[in-house]
Design a protein around this motif. Structure first.
Motif, mmCIF file in Angstrom:
data_model
loop_
_atom_site.group_PDB
_atom_site.id
_atom_site.type_symbol
_atom_site.label_atom_id
_atom_site.label_comp_id
_atom_site.label_asym_id
_atom_site.label_seq_id
_atom_site.Cartn_x
_atom_site.Cartn_y
_atom_site.Cartn_z
ATOM 1 N N LEU A 230 0.827 -1.211 0.000
ATOM 2 C CA LEU A 230 0.000 0.000 0.000
ATOM 3 C C LEU A 230 0.861 1.261 0.000
ATOM 4 O O LEU A 230 0.559 2.237 -0.694
ATOM 5 C CB LEU A 230 -0.941 -0.012 1.214
ATOM 6 N N VAL A 231 1.942 1.238 0.782
ATOM 7 C CA VAL A 231 2.843 2.399 0.806
ATOM 8 C C VAL A 231 3.592 2.511 -0.518
ATOM 9 O O VAL A 231 3.746 3.597 -1.071
ATOM 10 C CB VAL A 231 3.824 2.304 1.991
ATOM 11 N N LEU A 232 4.058 1.368 -1.036
ATOM 12 C CA LEU A 232 4.776 1.385 -2.316
ATOM 13 C C LEU A 232 3.870 1.823 -3.469
ATOM 14 O O LEU A 232 4.370 2.292 -4.498
ATOM 15 C CB LEU A 232 5.358 0.001 -2.611
ATOM 16 N N SER A 233 2.570 1.672 -3.296
ATOM 17 C CA SER A 233 1.647 2.105 -4.350
ATOM 18 C C SER A 233 1.797 3.590 -4.649
ATOM 19 O O SER A 233 1.570 4.032 -5.784
ATOM 20 C CB SER A 233 0.197 1.800 -3.948
ATOM 21 N N ILE A 234 2.210 4.365 -3.647
ATOM 22 C CA ILE A 234 2.459 5.799 -3.868
ATOM 23 C C ILE A 234 3.634 5.967 -4.829
ATOM 24 O O ILE A 234 3.610 6.821 -5.719
ATOM 25 C CB ILE A 234 2.751 6.504 -2.521
ATOM 26 N N VAL A 235 4.653 5.117 -4.664
ATOM 27 C CA VAL A 235 5.819 5.157 -5.555
ATOM 28 C C VAL A 235 5.415 4.729 -6.962
ATOM 29 O O VAL A 235 5.807 5.350 -7.958
ATOM 30 C CB VAL A 235 6.946 4.244 -5.025
ATOM 31 N N PHE A 236 4.616 3.668 -7.055
ATOM 32 C CA PHE A 236 4.193 3.156 -8.358
ATOM 33 C C PHE A 236 3.292 4.172 -9.069
ATOM 34 O O PHE A 236 3.362 4.327 -10.291
ATOM 35 C CB PHE A 236 3.447 1.832 -8.200
ATOM 36 N N LEU A 237 2.442 4.842 -8.270
ATOM 37 C CA LEU A 237 1.565 5.874 -8.817
ATOM 38 C C LEU A 237 2.405 6.969 -9.478
ATOM 39 O O LEU A 237 2.152 7.369 -10.614
ATOM 40 C CB LEU A 237 0.715 6.434 -7.678
ATOM 41 N N TYR A 238 3.418 7.445 -8.746
ATOM 42 C CA TYR A 238 4.277 8.491 -9.308
ATOM 43 C C TYR A 238 5.053 7.984 -10.522
ATOM 44 O O TYR A 238 5.227 8.711 -11.509
ATOM 45 C CB TYR A 238 5.270 8.997 -8.251
ATOM 46 N N THR A 239 5.491 6.727 -10.476
ATOM 47 C CA THR A 239 6.215 6.150 -11.612
ATOM 48 C C THR A 239 5.366 6.201 -12.877
ATOM 49 O O THR A 239 5.870 6.501 -13.964
ATOM 50 C CB THR A 239 6.617 4.690 -11.309
ATOM 51 N N GLY A 240 4.064 5.940 -12.733
ATOM 52 C CA GLY A 240 3.166 6.016 -13.884
ATOM 53 C C GLY A 240 2.983 7.437 -14.381
ATOM 54 O O GLY A 240 3.051 7.702 -15.584
ATOM 55 N N LEU A 241 2.781 8.380 -13.457
ATOM 56 C CA LEU A 241 2.576 9.779 -13.844
ATOM 57 C C LEU A 241 3.801 10.347 -14.555
ATOM 58 O O LEU A 241 3.687 11.017 -15.584
ATOM 59 C CB LEU A 241 2.244 10.620 -12.612
ATOM 60 N N GLN A 242 4.999 10.054 -14.007
ATOM 61 C CA GLN A 242 6.197 10.598 -14.639
ATOM 62 C C GLN A 242 6.486 9.915 -15.968
ATOM 63 O O GLN A 242 7.043 10.533 -16.877
ATOM 64 C CB GLN A 242 7.400 10.507 -13.681
ATOM 65 N N GLN A 243 6.102 8.638 -16.101
ATOM 66 C CA GLN A 243 6.305 7.959 -17.384
ATOM 67 C C GLN A 243 5.450 8.606 -18.466
ATOM 68 O O GLN A 243 5.903 8.784 -19.603
ATOM 69 C CB GLN A 243 5.971 6.472 -17.281
ATOM 70 N N ALA A 244 4.211 8.953 -18.111
ATOM 71 C CA ALA A 244 3.350 9.654 -19.072
ATOM 72 C C ALA A 244 3.993 10.973 -19.485
ATOM 73 O O ALA A 244 4.017 11.327 -20.669
ATOM 74 C CB ALA A 244 1.973 9.902 -18.467
#
Length: 435
Positions: A230-244
């Motif tokens: 759940l905490v890492l999901s914040i990292v994954f969320l940002y990884t997706g936004l920056q990839q876009a």
């Protein structure tokens, strides 16, 4: 005991598959980087054409994220080679649809392209693992990612030379670029059809046959509801936004900045090339972790350097590119006089940060969830794909400066979340070693 011939055969499988990915993503990566610019130029010729490039990209990634849940079952039914061949064909159809300049066709092809991506990445991981002896998995992953990371060059270089000195992308240039890129993906489709069959590993194949989809979904849910995930999901969320942002938003912003005059459009593929160079450098930075393996903070050093590179790039983009550039051609001035070299340097920084993020995300997942690697990786890909789609969707409504502020806040949140989890992982390992 495995013979050298067997090892060479498996590595040859991986190399051949990597070449297929090189051609496929030379086309797909370039087109994604150019899509907003190309669709904008179609609109310039035909005012009734109402497709938004960012919405098309969002649809592709949303379709990709959803298809990841069905990908394993589909791959098991139709086989690895057929899955990758069909997926590559879907990519090609998505690419060639741009030639016809029909709204319904572009959106329909985007869904097909997303489904193809779900099939492709599911089959790729399985093919790579089954082709690799346990002692050669890391080597073969390195071979694959070297080829994959190099895919940003071929298509973007051709596009760069084709667009040199152009202030406007006329239909002839658009068609030539799209046909060239579609030819690359069609070549990849043909090559995928000739993928070598895997030398059967009875143990691995039996394990895969014993997989129960319902049990796997329940197991995936249990992994998702852990505190760490759940905490890492914040990292994954940002990884997706920056990839876009770095794969399909920032480069078109450069191309829409008319302060660059007749060089604006040719800078788009050049930016894509430098993002790719940055990603390779970020991946190479992973080697530092080997030398710092005795330090508990090695992952934190790499992730921090990547996030710092992103924060620096966001600040520089903020002052160098006008806020309205995300929507289309603009003659607005930036906070400072727009500088070509500064714009391209930001592309390099964005790619570098992306490379750091992706390598360290996989690294921490592998350490926290060694027994649930398939589930944790699936969750990572799903969360990232959904927020890539979100990143593209909001770009049709939020100006560039609002996006940069949001990305900066999310980058800081992601860094804090990653460090928090990484410290806890180290603590738990130290306790286990003492006991």
């Amino acid at each position: 005991m495995t013979s050298p011939r067997d090892i060479n055969s498996g590595t040859l499988n991986v190399i051949f598959m990597s070449v297929c990915f090189l051609f496929l993503f030379s086309a797909d990566g370039t087109l994604q980087n150019m899509l907003k610019i190309i669709i904008s130029s179609i609109h310039d010729d035909n005012k009734d054409f109402q497709v938004d490039g960012f919405n098309v990209l969002a649809l592709i990634y949303l379709s990709f994220g959803l298809s990841l849940w069905l990908g394993p079952s589909a791959v098991n039914i139709i086989g690895l080679r057929t899955s990758m061949t069909v997926a590559s064909l879907f990519f090609t159809l998505n690419n060639i649809s741009l030639v016809f300049e029909k709204e319904w066709l572009l959106y329909g092809a985007a869904v097909i392209g997303g489904v193809g991506a779900g099939l492709l990445w599911t089959a790729e991981g399985k093919y790579l693992v089954l082709s690799s002896e346990p002692n050669l998995v890391s080597q073969n992953i390195g071979i694959f990612w070297t080829f994959y990371s190099s895919s940003s060059f071929l298509g973007n270089i051709f596009t760069y030379y084709k667009l040199q000195g152009k202030e406007y992308i006329e239909q002839e240039s658009r068609t030539l670029i799209i046909c060239f890129l579609s030819t690359l993906s069609a070549l990849a489709t043909i090559l995928f059809a000739f993928l070598r069959p895997i030398k059967k590993n009875t143990t691995q194949i039996n394990q895969l046959k014993q997989i129960n989809p319902c049990k796997e979904l329940k197991k995936t849910w249990r992994v998702f509801t852990t505190k760490e995930m759940l905490v890492l999901s914040i990292v994954f969320l940002y990884t997706g936004l920056q990839q876009a942002f770095n794969s399909g938003i920032y480069s078109p912003c450069i191309g829409f900045t008319l302060q660059f005059v007749n060089r604006a459009k040719e800078l788009v593929p050049l930016s894509g090339i430098l993002v790719g160079v940055g990603q390779i450098l970020g991946g190479c930075w992973q080697m530092l972790q080997v030398h710092l393996s005795k330090l508990s903070c090695s992952r934190r050093i790499i992730i921090t350097s990547g996030i710092m590179a992103h924060l620096l790039s966001f600040g520089l983009v903020y002052i160098n590119i006008p806020s309205s550039a995300v929507f289309g051609n603009t003659s607005d001035e930036a906070i400072v006089k727009s500088n070509i070299y500064l714009a391209l340097f930001c592309s390099l920084l964005l790619g570098f940060g992306d490379g750091c993020l992706n390598t360290q995300n996989f690294s921490i997942i592998a350490e926290i969830f060694p027994e649930e690697s398939a589930q944790s990786c699936a969750l990572y890909k799903f969360i990232k794909a959904v927020f890539v789609a979100v990143g593209f969707s909001v770009s049709s409504y939020l100006n560039l400066h609002c996006q940069l502020k949001s990305l900066a806040l999310m980058a800081i949140s992601a860094l804090i979340s990653f460090i928090y989890i990484d410290i806890n992982v180290v603590k738990s390992h130290n306790k286990m070693n003492k006991t």
